[in-house]
Design an enzyme around this catalytic site. Structure first.
Site, PDB file in Angstrom:
ATOM      1  N   VAL A  70       0.844  -1.194   0.000  1.00  9.99           N
ATOM      2  CA  VAL A  70       0.000   0.000   0.000  1.00  9.99           C
ATOM      3  C   VAL A  70       0.882   1.247   0.000  1.00  9.99           C
ATOM      4  O   VAL A  70       0.553   2.268  -0.610  1.00  9.99           O
ATOM      5  CB  VAL A  70      -0.952  -0.026   1.221  1.00  9.99           C
ATOM      6  CG1 VAL A  70      -1.709   1.295   1.350  1.00  9.99           C
ATOM      7  CG2 VAL A  70      -1.937  -1.183   1.084  1.00  9.99           C
ATOM      8  N   CYS A 131       7.740  -0.269   8.618  1.00 11.14           N
ATOM      9  CA  CYS A 131       7.013  -0.477   7.359  1.00 11.14           C
ATOM     10  C   CYS A 131       7.957  -0.958   6.257  1.00 11.14           C
ATOM     11  O   CYS A 131       8.931  -0.286   5.943  1.00 11.14           O
ATOM     12  CB  CYS A 131       6.298   0.787   6.906  1.00 11.14           C
ATOM     13  SG  CYS A 131       5.312   0.436   5.452  1.00 11.14           S
TER      14      CYS A 131
END
Ligand SMILES: Cc1cc2nc3c(=O)[nH]c(=O)nc-3n(C[C@H](O)[C@H](O)[C@H](O)COP(=O)(O)O)c2cc1C
Length: 308
Positions: A70, A131
Protein backbone atom coordinates in the site's frame (compact mmCIF):
# COMPACT_ATOMS: atom_id res chain seq x y z
CA UNK A 1 -17.27 -17.40 34.14
CA UNK A 2 -14.15 -16.71 32.01
CA UNK A 3 -13.11 -13.13 31.47
CA UNK A 4 -11.95 -11.74 28.11
CA UNK A 5 -10.97 -8.30 29.38
CA UNK A 6 -7.33 -7.30 29.39
CA UNK A 7 -5.20 -4.56 30.88
CA UNK A 8 -2.43 -3.46 28.53
CA UNK A 9 -0.11 -0.59 29.47
CA UNK A 10 -2.69 0.54 32.03
CA UNK A 11 -5.47 0.72 29.42
CA UNK A 12 -8.58 -1.44 29.82
CA UNK A 13 -9.73 -3.50 26.80
CA UNK A 14 -13.05 -5.39 26.91
CA UNK A 15 -11.51 -8.16 24.83
CA UNK A 16 -7.99 -8.86 23.55
CA UNK A 17 -8.71 -8.31 19.85
CA UNK A 18 -7.18 -5.28 18.18
CA UNK A 19 -7.65 -4.17 14.60
CA UNK A 20 -4.07 -3.67 13.37
CA UNK A 21 -3.01 -0.51 11.57
CA UNK A 22 -3.70 -0.24 7.84
CA UNK A 23 -6.38 -2.89 7.53
CA UNK A 24 -8.85 -0.01 7.12
CA UNK A 25 -7.54 3.08 5.35
CA UNK A 26 -9.89 6.00 5.96
CA UNK A 27 -10.03 7.28 9.54
CA UNK A 28 -13.84 7.51 9.66
CA UNK A 29 -14.25 3.94 8.34
CA UNK A 30 -12.66 2.51 11.50
CA UNK A 31 -16.10 2.78 13.07
CA UNK A 32 -16.78 -0.57 11.33
CA UNK A 33 -14.24 -2.25 13.62
CA UNK A 34 -15.74 -0.64 16.72
CA UNK A 35 -19.21 -1.81 15.69
CA UNK A 36 -17.90 -5.31 14.91
CA UNK A 37 -16.78 -5.75 18.52
CA UNK A 38 -13.00 -5.33 18.42
CA UNK A 39 -11.53 -4.64 21.86
CA UNK A 40 -9.36 -1.88 20.39
CA UNK A 41 -8.74 -0.24 17.04
CA UNK A 42 -5.50 1.01 15.50
CA UNK A 43 -5.80 3.73 12.88
CA UNK A 44 -3.84 3.65 9.60
CA UNK A 45 -0.25 4.86 10.04
CA UNK A 46 0.00 8.60 9.58
CA UNK A 47 3.03 10.30 8.02
CA UNK A 48 4.26 13.90 7.90
CA UNK A 49 3.38 14.44 4.23
CA UNK A 50 0.28 13.19 2.47
CA UNK A 51 1.12 9.95 0.60
CA UNK A 52 -0.71 8.68 -2.45
CA UNK A 53 0.66 5.18 -1.93
CA UNK A 54 2.26 2.79 -4.40
CA UNK A 55 1.01 2.04 -7.93
CA UNK A 56 -1.98 -0.30 -8.32
CA UNK A 57 -2.57 -3.16 -7.73
CA UNK A 58 -1.52 -2.85 -4.09
CA UNK A 59 -2.96 -6.03 -2.59
CA UNK A 60 -3.12 -9.65 -3.70
CA UNK A 61 -4.31 -12.90 -2.11
CA UNK A 62 -2.06 -15.91 -2.65
CA UNK A 63 -2.71 -19.49 -1.51
CA UNK A 64 -1.95 -19.02 2.17
CA UNK A 65 -1.90 -15.32 2.78
CA UNK A 66 -1.83 -11.85 1.36
CA UNK A 67 0.82 -9.63 -0.10
CA UNK A 68 0.45 -5.84 -0.06
CA UNK A 69 2.33 -2.79 -1.00
CA UNK A 70 0.00 0.00 0.00
CA UNK A 71 2.96 2.28 0.64
CA UNK A 72 1.42 4.13 3.60
CA UNK A 73 -1.32 5.83 1.61
CA UNK A 74 -2.66 8.47 4.03
CA UNK A 75 -3.76 12.10 4.25
CA UNK A 76 -0.62 13.35 6.07
CA UNK A 77 -0.49 14.82 9.55
CA UNK A 78 -2.23 18.17 8.95
CA UNK A 79 -5.48 16.79 7.51
CA UNK A 80 -5.05 13.40 9.22
CA UNK A 81 -4.83 14.87 12.72
CA UNK A 82 -8.06 16.83 12.08
CA UNK A 83 -9.81 13.63 11.00
CA UNK A 84 -8.47 11.80 14.04
CA UNK A 85 -9.66 14.59 16.37
CA UNK A 86 -13.20 14.23 14.99
CA UNK A 87 -13.07 10.43 15.19
CA UNK A 88 -11.81 10.37 18.77
CA UNK A 89 -14.43 12.88 19.86
CA UNK A 90 -17.21 10.84 18.29
CA UNK A 91 -16.12 7.44 19.55
CA UNK A 92 -14.31 7.99 22.83
CA UNK A 93 -17.49 7.23 24.78
CA UNK A 94 -17.70 3.72 23.35
CA UNK A 95 -15.07 2.25 25.66
CA UNK A 96 -13.02 0.91 22.75
CA UNK A 97 -9.46 2.23 23.08
CA UNK A 98 -8.13 3.82 19.91
CA UNK A 99 -4.46 3.54 19.02
CA UNK A 100 -2.91 6.13 16.73
CA UNK A 101 -0.12 4.78 14.53
CA UNK A 102 2.65 7.10 13.34
CA UNK A 103 5.37 6.53 10.78
CA UNK A 104 8.35 8.69 9.97
CA UNK A 105 11.83 8.30 8.63
CA UNK A 106 13.51 10.93 10.79
CA UNK A 107 13.48 11.48 14.55
CA UNK A 108 12.46 15.13 14.06
CA UNK A 109 9.49 14.09 11.93
CA UNK A 110 8.37 11.53 14.52
CA UNK A 111 8.49 14.25 17.18
CA UNK A 112 6.39 16.59 15.06
CA UNK A 113 3.77 13.87 14.56
CA UNK A 114 3.69 13.04 18.27
CA UNK A 115 3.37 16.74 19.20
CA UNK A 116 0.31 17.02 16.97
CA UNK A 117 -1.29 13.82 18.29
CA UNK A 118 -0.71 14.11 22.06
CA UNK A 119 -3.31 16.92 22.56
CA UNK A 120 -5.93 14.66 20.93
CA UNK A 121 -5.40 12.17 23.77
CA UNK A 122 -5.63 8.78 22.02
CA UNK A 123 -5.54 5.69 24.26
CA UNK A 124 -2.10 4.69 22.97
CA UNK A 125 0.44 5.82 20.41
CA UNK A 126 2.00 3.14 18.21
CA UNK A 127 5.28 4.04 16.52
CA UNK A 128 5.50 2.11 13.28
CA UNK A 129 9.23 1.37 13.25
CA UNK A 130 8.78 -1.27 10.64
CA UNK A 131 7.01 -0.48 7.36
CA UNK A 132 8.56 -2.65 4.65
CA UNK A 133 6.81 -0.92 1.76
CA UNK A 134 8.61 2.38 1.74
CA UNK A 135 12.21 1.24 1.81
CA UNK A 136 12.95 1.96 -1.82
CA UNK A 137 12.03 5.57 -1.46
CA UNK A 138 13.74 6.27 1.84
CA UNK A 139 16.43 3.65 2.19
CA UNK A 140 16.28 1.22 5.05
CA UNK A 141 13.33 1.68 7.45
CA UNK A 142 14.42 3.32 10.71
CA UNK A 143 13.32 0.52 12.98
CA UNK A 144 15.46 -2.06 11.26
CA UNK A 145 18.27 -0.82 13.41
CA UNK A 146 18.27 -0.77 17.20
CA UNK A 147 20.18 2.50 17.69
CA UNK A 148 17.66 4.51 15.71
CA UNK A 149 14.69 2.78 17.35
CA UNK A 150 16.08 3.58 20.79
CA UNK A 151 16.70 7.22 19.91
CA UNK A 152 13.19 7.68 18.50
CA UNK A 153 11.62 6.08 21.55
CA UNK A 154 13.59 8.08 24.08
CA UNK A 155 12.83 11.40 22.32
CA UNK A 156 9.15 10.56 21.85
CA UNK A 157 8.77 9.56 25.50
CA UNK A 158 9.94 13.03 26.55
CA UNK A 159 6.84 14.59 24.97
CA UNK A 160 4.18 11.87 25.08
CA UNK A 161 3.05 12.63 28.65
CA UNK A 162 0.65 10.08 30.12
CA UNK A 163 -0.16 8.40 26.79
CA UNK A 164 1.49 4.96 26.58
CA UNK A 165 3.80 4.52 23.59
CA UNK A 166 4.37 1.15 21.95
CA UNK A 167 6.87 0.19 19.24
CA UNK A 168 5.64 -1.83 16.26
CA UNK A 169 8.48 -4.01 15.06
CA UNK A 170 9.39 -5.74 11.83
CA UNK A 171 10.08 -9.46 11.59
CA UNK A 172 12.53 -8.70 8.76
CA UNK A 173 15.52 -8.20 11.02
CA UNK A 174 18.31 -10.39 12.35
CA UNK A 175 17.34 -9.97 16.01
CA UNK A 176 13.88 -8.62 16.84
CA UNK A 177 14.36 -9.25 20.57
CA UNK A 178 17.37 -6.95 20.63
CA UNK A 179 15.36 -4.12 19.06
CA UNK A 180 12.50 -4.72 21.52
CA UNK A 181 14.94 -4.60 24.41
CA UNK A 182 16.40 -1.32 23.19
CA UNK A 183 12.91 0.16 22.87
CA UNK A 184 12.11 -0.95 26.43
CA UNK A 185 15.37 0.51 27.75
CA UNK A 186 14.39 3.82 26.12
CA UNK A 187 10.97 3.97 27.75
CA UNK A 188 8.60 1.99 25.50
CA UNK A 189 5.46 0.93 27.36
CA UNK A 190 4.79 -2.05 25.10
CA UNK A 191 5.78 -3.81 21.88
CA UNK A 192 3.60 -4.66 18.89
CA UNK A 193 4.82 -7.44 16.58
CA UNK A 194 4.80 -8.31 13.80
CA UNK A 195 4.45 -6.00 10.84
CA UNK A 196 4.30 -7.73 7.45
CA UNK A 197 6.95 -10.26 6.47
CA UNK A 198 9.10 -9.94 3.43
CA UNK A 199 9.25 -8.35 1.06
CA UNK A 200 7.84 -11.05 -1.14
CA UNK A 201 6.79 -11.20 -4.78
CA UNK A 202 4.06 -12.94 -6.76
CA UNK A 203 4.37 -13.24 -10.55
CA UNK A 204 1.43 -13.28 -12.96
CA UNK A 205 2.48 -16.14 -15.22
CA UNK A 206 0.16 -15.07 -18.03
CA UNK A 207 1.36 -11.46 -18.12
CA UNK A 208 4.88 -12.64 -17.24
CA UNK A 209 5.47 -9.90 -14.67
CA UNK A 210 5.06 -9.23 -10.95
CA UNK A 211 1.42 -8.74 -9.93
CA UNK A 212 1.87 -5.82 -7.53
CA UNK A 213 2.37 -2.37 -9.02
CA UNK A 214 5.38 -1.92 -6.75
CA UNK A 215 6.49 -5.48 -7.65
CA UNK A 216 7.32 -6.39 -4.03
CA UNK A 217 5.15 -6.34 -0.93
CA UNK A 218 4.81 -7.39 2.70
CA UNK A 219 3.09 -10.67 3.53
CA UNK A 220 0.35 -11.16 6.10
CA UNK A 221 -2.23 -13.83 6.90
CA UNK A 222 -1.78 -17.54 7.72
CA UNK A 223 1.61 -17.87 5.98
CA UNK A 224 3.24 -15.62 8.57
CA UNK A 225 1.79 -17.07 11.79
CA UNK A 226 4.82 -19.23 12.72
CA UNK A 227 7.12 -16.23 12.24
CA UNK A 228 4.82 -14.11 14.42
CA UNK A 229 4.78 -16.78 17.13
CA UNK A 230 8.57 -17.06 17.08
CA UNK A 231 9.01 -13.27 17.21
CA UNK A 232 6.59 -12.86 20.13
CA UNK A 233 8.33 -15.74 21.93
CA UNK A 234 11.76 -14.12 21.53
CA UNK A 235 10.49 -10.67 22.52
CA UNK A 236 8.79 -12.10 25.64
CA UNK A 237 12.12 -13.61 26.70
CA UNK A 238 13.86 -10.26 26.27
CA UNK A 239 11.49 -7.69 27.82
CA UNK A 240 9.11 -7.16 30.74
CA UNK A 241 6.71 -4.78 28.96
CA UNK A 242 3.53 -6.30 27.44
CA UNK A 243 3.25 -7.46 23.84
CA UNK A 244 0.52 -6.92 21.25
CA UNK A 245 1.02 -10.02 19.10
CA UNK A 246 -0.23 -10.30 15.52
CA UNK A 247 0.41 -11.95 12.20
CA UNK A 248 -1.74 -14.58 10.56
CA UNK A 249 -4.45 -15.09 13.17
CA UNK A 250 -7.44 -16.86 11.62
CA UNK A 251 -8.76 -19.13 14.38
CA UNK A 252 -8.74 -19.63 18.13
CA UNK A 253 -5.75 -22.02 18.11
CA UNK A 254 -3.65 -19.26 16.50
CA UNK A 255 -4.64 -16.85 19.27
CA UNK A 256 -3.71 -19.35 21.96
CA UNK A 257 -0.31 -19.92 20.35
CA UNK A 258 0.46 -16.19 20.36
CA UNK A 259 -0.71 -15.82 23.98
CA UNK A 260 1.33 -18.83 25.09
CA UNK A 261 4.34 -17.30 23.29
CA UNK A 262 3.85 -14.12 25.34
CA UNK A 263 1.20 -11.84 23.81
CA UNK A 264 -1.30 -9.99 26.01
CA UNK A 265 -3.31 -8.48 23.15
CA UNK A 266 -3.95 -10.03 19.73
CA UNK A 267 -4.13 -8.24 16.38
CA UNK A 268 -6.55 -9.63 13.81
CA UNK A 269 -6.12 -8.01 10.41
CA UNK A 270 -6.00 -10.09 7.25
CA UNK A 271 -8.62 -12.49 8.67
CA UNK A 272 -11.16 -9.66 8.27
CA UNK A 273 -10.49 -9.65 4.51
CA UNK A 274 -11.14 -13.40 4.33
CA UNK A 275 -14.08 -13.66 6.69
CA UNK A 276 -15.45 -10.14 7.11
CA UNK A 277 -15.64 -8.18 10.35
CA UNK A 278 -17.92 -10.83 11.84
CA UNK A 279 -14.77 -12.91 12.42
CA UNK A 280 -14.34 -11.01 15.69
CA UNK A 281 -17.59 -12.30 17.20
CA UNK A 282 -16.63 -15.83 16.06
CA UNK A 283 -13.18 -15.51 17.67
CA UNK A 284 -14.63 -14.14 20.91
CA UNK A 285 -17.04 -17.08 21.25
CA UNK A 286 -14.34 -19.60 20.33
CA UNK A 287 -11.91 -18.08 22.83
CA UNK A 288 -14.49 -18.12 25.62
CA UNK A 289 -15.29 -21.74 24.79
CA UNK A 290 -11.58 -22.63 24.89
CA UNK A 291 -11.14 -20.84 28.23
CA UNK A 292 -14.15 -22.50 29.81
CA UNK A 293 -13.15 -25.94 28.45
CA UNK A 294 -9.63 -25.49 29.85
CA UNK A 295 -10.69 -23.86 33.14
CA UNK A 296 -8.93 -20.59 32.32
CA UNK A 297 -10.63 -17.71 34.16
CA UNK A 298 -8.38 -14.93 32.96
CA UNK A 299 -6.15 -14.76 29.87
CA UNK A 300 -3.27 -13.67 32.14
CA UNK A 301 -3.01 -17.31 33.20
CA UNK A 302 -1.90 -18.26 29.67
CA UNK A 303 0.45 -15.42 28.77
CA UNK A 304 3.93 -16.81 28.13
CA UNK A 305 3.22 -20.32 29.45
CA UNK A 306 5.11 -21.86 26.52
CA UNK A 307 8.29 -20.62 28.21
CA UNK A 308 7.81 -22.74 31.34
C1 LIG B 1 -3.31 -3.86 3.45
C2 LIG B 1 -2.42 -3.72 4.67
C3 LIG B 1 -1.98 -2.46 5.06
C4 LIG B 1 -1.17 -2.33 6.21
N1 LIG B 1 -0.78 -1.08 6.60
C5 LIG B 1 -0.06 -0.93 7.76
C6 LIG B 1 0.25 0.36 8.27
O1 LIG B 1 -0.13 1.40 7.71
N2 LIG B 1 0.94 0.42 9.42
C7 LIG B 1 1.36 -0.69 10.11
O2 LIG B 1 1.99 -0.57 11.17
N3 LIG B 1 1.05 -1.94 9.65
C8 LIG B 1 0.35 -2.07 8.50
N4 LIG B 1 0.01 -3.33 8.07
C9 LIG B 1 0.43 -4.52 8.84
C10 LIG B 1 -0.67 -4.97 9.81
O3 LIG B 1 -0.94 -3.94 10.75
C11 LIG B 1 -0.25 -6.26 10.55
O4 LIG B 1 0.94 -6.00 11.26
C12 LIG B 1 -0.02 -7.42 9.59
O5 LIG B 1 -0.96 -7.42 8.54
C13 LIG B 1 -0.03 -8.79 10.30
O6 LIG B 1 -1.30 -9.12 10.82
P1 LIG B 1 -2.44 -9.99 10.03
O7 LIG B 1 -1.76 -11.19 9.44
O8 LIG B 1 -3.46 -10.31 11.07
O9 LIG B 1 -2.97 -9.07 8.97
C14 LIG B 1 -0.80 -3.48 6.93
C15 LIG B 1 -1.26 -4.75 6.53
C16 LIG B 1 -2.06 -4.88 5.42
C17 LIG B 1 -2.54 -6.25 5.02
Amino acid sequence: MSNLSVNFCGVHFNNPFILPSGIITEVKDHVRAIEAGFGGVTLKSLTYERREGNPLPRMWKFDCGMINSVGLRNAGIEKGSEEIAVFLKEHSGKKVPILVSLFATKVKEFLYLVEKIVPLNPSLIELNLSCPNVEDEFGKSLGMEKGASGEIMSEVKKISGKIPVIAKLSPNVANIADIAKTCEANGADGIAAINTLGPGMVIDIVKRKPILGAKKGGMSGPAVLPVAVRCVYEIYDAVKIPILGMGGVMKVEDIIQLIMAGATLIGVGTATYYKGMKVIEELKSALLKYMEGNKVKDLKELVGVAHN
